[in-house]
Design a protein around this motif. Structure first.
Motif, PDB file in Angstrom:
ATOM      1  N   PHE A   1       0.868  -1.182   0.000  1.00  0.00           N
ATOM      2  CA  PHE A   1       0.000   0.000   0.000  1.00  0.00           C
ATOM      3  C   PHE A   1       0.902   1.230   0.000  1.00  0.00           C
ATOM      4  O   PHE A   1       1.948   1.245   0.662  1.00  0.00           O
TER       5      PHE A   1
ATOM      6  N   ILE B   1       3.894   0.699   2.652  1.00  0.00           N
ATOM      7  CA  ILE B   1       4.038  -0.514   3.460  1.00  0.00           C
ATOM      8  C   ILE B   1       4.107  -1.696   2.504  1.00  0.00           C
ATOM      9  O   ILE B   1       3.362  -1.745   1.524  1.00  0.00           O
TER      10      ILE B   1
ATOM     11  N   PHE C   1       3.578  18.407   6.965  1.00  0.00           N
ATOM     12  CA  PHE C   1       2.670  17.592   6.137  1.00  0.00           C
ATOM     13  C   PHE C   1       2.790  16.098   6.397  1.00  0.00           C
ATOM     14  O   PHE C   1       2.016  15.317   5.873  1.00  0.00           O
ATOM     15  N   LEU C   2       3.765  15.701   7.209  1.00  0.00           N
ATOM     16  CA  LEU C   2       3.931  14.269   7.469  1.00  0.00           C
ATOM     17  C   LEU C   2       4.402  14.061   8.901  1.00  0.00           C
ATOM     18  O   LEU C   2       5.339  14.716   9.345  1.00  0.00           O
TER      19      LEU C   2
ATOM     20  N   ARG D   1       5.656  10.915  11.454  1.00  0.00           N
ATOM     21  CA  ARG D   1       5.954   9.503  11.682  1.00  0.00           C
ATOM     22  C   ARG D   1       6.064   9.330  13.178  1.00  0.00           C
ATOM     23  O   ARG D   1       6.790  10.068  13.840  1.00  0.00           O
TER      24      ARG D   1
ATOM     25  N   ARG E   1      -8.311   7.924   4.769  1.00  0.00           N
ATOM     26  CA  ARG E   1      -8.094   6.541   4.380  1.00  0.00           C
ATOM     27  C   ARG E   1      -6.915   6.005   5.182  1.00  0.00           C
ATOM     28  O   ARG E   1      -5.970   6.728   5.452  1.00  0.00           O
ATOM     29  N   VAL E   2      -6.997   4.748   5.568  1.00  0.00           N
ATOM     30  CA  VAL E   2      -5.894   4.140   6.329  1.00  0.00           C
ATOM     31  C   VAL E   2      -5.598   2.747   5.774  1.00  0.00           C
ATOM     32  O   VAL E   2      -6.444   2.111   5.139  1.00  0.00           O
ATOM     33  N   PHE E   3      -4.375   2.305   6.052  1.00  0.00           N
ATOM     34  CA  PHE E   3      -3.979   0.933   5.753  1.00  0.00           C
ATOM     35  C   PHE E   3      -3.070   0.470   6.873  1.00  0.00           C
ATOM     36  O   PHE E   3      -2.258   1.237   7.392  1.00  0.00           O
ATOM     37  N   ALA E   4      -3.225  -0.799   7.260  1.00  0.00           N
ATOM     38  CA  ALA E   4      -2.398  -1.333   8.351  1.00  0.00           C
ATOM     39  C   ALA E   4      -1.987  -2.755   8.037  1.00  0.00           C
ATOM     40  O   ALA E   4      -2.665  -3.480   7.304  1.00  0.00           O
TER      41      ALA E   4
ATOM     42  N   ALA F   1       1.308   1.172  10.005  1.00  0.00           N
ATOM     43  CA  ALA F   1       0.102   1.759   9.412  1.00  0.00           C
ATOM     44  C   ALA F   1       0.410   3.072   8.719  1.00  0.00           C
ATOM     45  O   ALA F   1       1.382   3.759   9.052  1.00  0.00           O
ATOM     46  N   ILE F   2      -0.432   3.369   7.759  1.00  0.00           N
ATOM     47  CA  ILE F   2      -0.403   4.655   7.067  1.00  0.00           C
ATOM     48  C   ILE F   2      -1.786   5.280   7.195  1.00  0.00           C
ATOM     49  O   ILE F   2      -2.797   4.589   7.086  1.00  0.00           O
TER      50      ILE F   2
ATOM     51  N   GLU G   1      -3.959   8.628   5.711  1.00  0.00           N
ATOM     52  CA  GLU G   1      -4.067   9.825   4.867  1.00  0.00           C
ATOM     53  C   GLU G   1      -5.145  10.729   5.437  1.00  0.00           C
ATOM     54  O   GLU G   1      -6.239  10.263   5.752  1.00  0.00           O
TER      55      GLU G   1
ATOM     56  N   GLY H   1      -4.641  16.238   2.587  1.00  0.00           N
ATOM     57  CA  GLY H   1      -3.442  15.813   1.866  1.00  0.00           C
ATOM     58  C   GLY H   1      -2.253  15.520   2.752  1.00  0.00           C
ATOM     59  O   GLY H   1      -1.183  15.182   2.275  1.00  0.00           O
TER      60      GLY H   1
ATOM     61  N   LEU I   1      -0.202  13.374   5.809  1.00  0.00           N
ATOM     62  CA  LEU I   1       0.017  11.939   5.972  1.00  0.00           C
ATOM     63  C   LEU I   1       0.569  11.623   7.344  1.00  0.00           C
ATOM     64  O   LEU I   1       1.224  12.449   7.980  1.00  0.00           O
TER      65      LEU I   1
ATOM     66  N   MET J   1       2.526   8.044   9.365  1.00  0.00           N
ATOM     67  CA  MET J   1       2.956   6.648   9.402  1.00  0.00           C
ATOM     68  C   MET J   1       3.109   6.275  10.870  1.00  0.00           C
ATOM     69  O   MET J   1       3.692   7.035  11.647  1.00  0.00           O
ATOM     70  N   PHE J   2       2.656   5.082  11.197  1.00  0.00           N
ATOM     71  CA  PHE J   2       2.706   4.658  12.599  1.00  0.00           C
ATOM     72  C   PHE J   2       3.409   3.310  12.736  1.00  0.00           C
ATOM     73  O   PHE J   2       3.312   2.454  11.852  1.00  0.00           O
TER      74      PHE J   2
ATOM     75  N   ALA K   1      -7.304  -1.369   2.272  1.00  0.00           N
ATOM     76  CA  ALA K   1      -7.370   0.005   2.742  1.00  0.00           C
ATOM     77  C   ALA K   1      -8.799   0.284   3.197  1.00  0.00           C
ATOM     78  O   ALA K   1      -9.757  -0.226   2.614  1.00  0.00           O
TER      79      ALA K   1
END
Lengths: 348, 348, 348, 348
Positions: free
Chosen positions: C204, C227, D153-154, D156, D202-205, D226-227, D229, D233, D235, D237-238, D345
């Motif tokens: 992703f 990821i 903007f990001l 972590r 939106r997330v993905f893990a 995980a990411i 969004e 815009g 972001l 990351m975890f 996602a």
């Protein structure tokens, strides 16, 4: 020696910048302590105490505070020249005493205090070398005790302040005792504490005036370096400075036969690192107040615990510097000053 | 003074551990250089040269190498006691000369070399203080030149080796000149280089035998500390050790009126950090070979560029330490040894 | 396959900025290598080669270089779109081949190269993932092999460049394949190399345009995160950026069941730390050229050693990335791009 | 809402390990606070309170504490499943409420609390995301506000615990909500706080079971990545882990258009560095208790100051996380769990 409530009743003497910090710690952050009295000759400082502290009895005369029978211990944050006599007066009044460093800039006075204190073995008398209570210094001490670096034989230690363009310390030079007695005295105590309390044998010092020409008339410098040899073959190197660009940078290293420890090498202000066009950086502790905020609090807790005969949860049974430690620190500091001025090694 | 091909033809003299490294650098990694000859009294070392180097002419006698007309420059990696005479012989033979430090442990000899060299101004004669060529030291030097820290007035510098249980340096103690002439001489050169080449005025030194009792009979120590005052009011502090647990830890600091620079404070072996039950750590450079690998190469490039009259792409026009620099480093090192042994400050 | 002298005769193809660096390494710094030919369609680059390299035969047409029977191996530093066919042509001409990453941005082409290479098992074909040759990455790899962190199961890796206001990569966006195929492909290779070469199962990705709006029309971003799940339950996280303020910051972490390793966390330019009013800082490596200078050299040594059937003194028997590694990196990179554009996880 | 003395009268509910710490802070270290009541169903915990706290009224039933009219505010350190109803009950009883995270693991419950709280705008209701009160996180927040890194903007961010061989969290897995709701929820709050409170889009893990196989039956993992969004815009990351070897390693980075900040990258336990045969190292904070000791204290001071309508000297007017923040953190955490389990996602 404790009030009915079991709390140690303290009176703080001197309410300048550092006195205020001590007073707030004693008033609000030391379990077992009650700040019941405060003394300052300045109305302005007493007004601050009225506002900021929990209703202490206020005195403008030290003798009156000593006469207050509801005070168990005094906490001296007064000019250095007053320390010796004020400690003696407190002991004679039957009070425990904590006194900011230095004990005195005069060796005869130091010895007079020790002699008097010997008559009151039941009273605590501690000099405020707070660095012993800094959690990192304490951790290093414990590691050494546990044998982590074998036999320690060399300490390198420095006390350096951010440059003060106002030159407060220049105006203060006539009475400060010079850079070694004012700053290095902390490093001397650290070195002796970490090396097992050896006695000094010989010292050499040198210095430079980097920025503050006004110091020359007092035989003082704004940067000083020194070597101290101890009787048991151990060594210390010291650096003191009034002119750092980056902040208060107090750090020490202890070198042993099986390893070494550095305490506080990077004087980082906190855990933040900044990435920008100049690189990766951390900000620095601006002053010893910021660097030793925890140590000032922990030394107060330890003093109160020591008087009350218990151990301090944060510190075990650690006690602060004794009068004898303070005497030795002054003795070495004076020899450093003598060496700086003579250009020769001084044998103690 | 160059071969038809434009390459500088070099002969290396001495093929011990460090000599081998220099030989390989000159043979394979220095544009403009051709290693055409090598000299060693040991057949074993010559055999290594036959195998590892690109077909140099091999000599067992230094005089024969000097007689080789196809050699433009000699590169001395021989015992310290031979340096002075070998430099003189090389100059008299019309050859440029690079010689590992120290110039000599004898001041009269040092001066004799300088006098002789003055007769051959067209010949390069450089002493190998490689630290000047380390990219980080060089970066610090450039930053100071650019005014990044204001006026530099204090250098703290150390040369410390990982403890060698075999105690090679104990057996070597009779001829090494002692810890200050063997190790600190690098720090002395660094301090003078970074501070603008001041002359020393007064020094004091002290030491401890932490582990290697065998040094006592030579009046030597395995840990030494020193202070050096320069004529212009600048200062240096030195530390040398043979007994570090963690590795070769060579680092320096330069303190100026507007900032400070530290070079190599954490002797990290590389860019790896290890996270495990003991904490977060980095491994350390085990020896000066590892720490100064690049510096040895860059000093060779700079020497060749200097002889050829050009600038070295990596280093601009930087030249290495002159014979006069080497003389001053020996002069200060000897005063440190004298102070260590007398317990008194030594005025130069 | 070696010349009479035992040296591997190489021809470099492409003399842009990176090509020049490779050419100089092969010409002067790789024992056992002889750079005998160079190819560029640009007269300006061939003129540079005439000046800077040791008299290589110069070609403006790749076919002519391949026809040169005195060339044993070719070294491709050409535009990515040419790589696949140029590798095939080299193998068919009987030459070993080293090619800069990526193998191709087209999976069918990648597979065509693998199929062709399978017909020439006696020829080396290596893709230039130089990070494997960086001494710190290599040290981490060796530590993992030795069990230092137990079983590694997670890699976090990033490739981030200093912001380029000129936006070269914006103009390059049409052909670069996007940030994941251009930058992250290195991290993908590092992750697979450190985790035991697992195959990807699902990915992703997401991204942001922080500064370079021009990328939007190409479906590209200037900051991307991703990821990657591998078939054996291992994981990787990636970050790529074109917009860092502090420099090229390439670093990786490997987390195992008994510890973790970080490689290059602080992208320090050298060993200097600067103390000034802004704090304590180090400068950063400005570009990957500076960061991976040693790696580019060591990968060349390893390639030559591999062809010659020996071990590389600096690296043991380490070989570079195979064509199969490069195919897998492209496969994953393309899936990341697809995920970025679709907003959905992509199953491989 | 204050007692006659001007002190805020608090009742603490729950006296487990973390509850005890909160109770001690409220009792002894928060100016303006008076800990007057404590509640626990366990006699053992009430016995501790009798000994360690300054004579609070003790309750075994929460309803009784709420009926105590001499309590102005309640401080909930109870099991997560009780939080929502206990907050509602407190508000209905007219009390300010501080509740440890999470608000609830159930979104409907979260919303019910928000709706109820809207009826009591004069009452403080704060969720304990203590990381906002850590001095380093706070410093980063202030620097961002001041524009130090341009537009952020990001983020972590990671929450990783030292491996617990006893696997407490395995037994706890049935009710913890899983690694993302238990650990990452802190990072989610940090990310939103530092990025300006954006909403997730939106997330993905993904995750791995590195050591604790027992988690599989709960659909949980011991390492999760995980990411996320956000709608604007931005972001995040975890990374969350239960299996670190070196300690509790909680750190975050914020990347902006003009720079970046890292908070707590090296989880150093203190300012000591140890030099020995393994290299140079620092020890690490063993647990979040050690890492966030100051933050727990400062969040208590801020809560009291907020109720009293003043600014907190240590923190200015900073307030803690609102119920809405806590709802959004739960919403994102639940989406992460769903993504982990589905492999897809999740759009919010």
């Amino acid at each position: 020696m404790k009030a009915a409530t079991g709390r140690l009743r303290l009176g703080v003497v001197g309410l300048g910048r550092l006195g205020k910090r001590h007073a707030e710690n004693l008033a609000y952050r030391v379990p077992g302590a009650a700040l019941v009295a405060a003394c300052s000759p300045l109305e302005e400082e007493r007004a601050w105490a009225r506002e900021a502290l929990p209703e202490p009895r206020l005195y403008d005369d030290y003798a009156d505070l000593l006469a207050d029978r509801e005070v168990d211990a005094v906490w001296l944050v007064t000019p250095s020249s007053l320390h010796a006599q004020q400690i003696i007066d407190a002991l004679r009044a039957g009070k425990h005493v904590f006194c900011e460093k230095p004990l005195s800039l005069n060796l005869v006075e130091c010895e007079r205090v020790l002699a008097e204190a010997a008559r009151y073995p039941h009273l605590q008398a501690t000099i405020g070398f707070m660095r012993r209570f800094d959690p990192s210094y304490k951790d290093a001490f414990d590691k050494i005790e546990a044998g982590a670096i074998g036999r320690p034989f060399l300490v390198r230690s420095q006390t350096t302040d951010k440059n003060d363009n106002d030159g407060f310390f220049v105006r203060f030079a006539a009475t400060s005792g010079g850079i070694f007695l004012d700053c290095t005295v902390h490093d001397i105590d650290v070195a002796r504490w970490l090396l097992g309390k050896p006695r000094a044998k010989r010292v050499f010092a040198a210095g430079a005036v980097a920025l503050h020409e006004g110091l020359r008339e007092f035989g003082d410098v704004d940067n000083g370096v020194a070597i101290c040899e101890f009787e048991d073959g151990k060594l210390a190197m010291f650096y003191a400075s009034r002119t750092q660009a980056h902040g208060n940078d107090t750090h020490s290293e202890v070198i042993g036969t099986a390893g070494a420890l550095a305490i506080g090498h990077n004087p980082r202000a906190n855990r933040v690192e900044i990435y920008d066009a100049t690189g990766v950086r951390n900000e620095c502790t601006p002053s010893f107040f910021d660097r030793f905020e925890d140590a000032f609090l922990l030394e107060a807790r330890a003093f109160v615990a020591a008087v009350q005969g218990g151990a301090c949860a944060d510190l075990g049974v650690q006690a602060g510097a004794t009068l004898a430690d303070a005497l030795e620190a002054t003795r070495i500091g004076m020899a450093l000053r003598q060496s700086l001025q003579s250009g020769e090694a001084v044998v103690l």
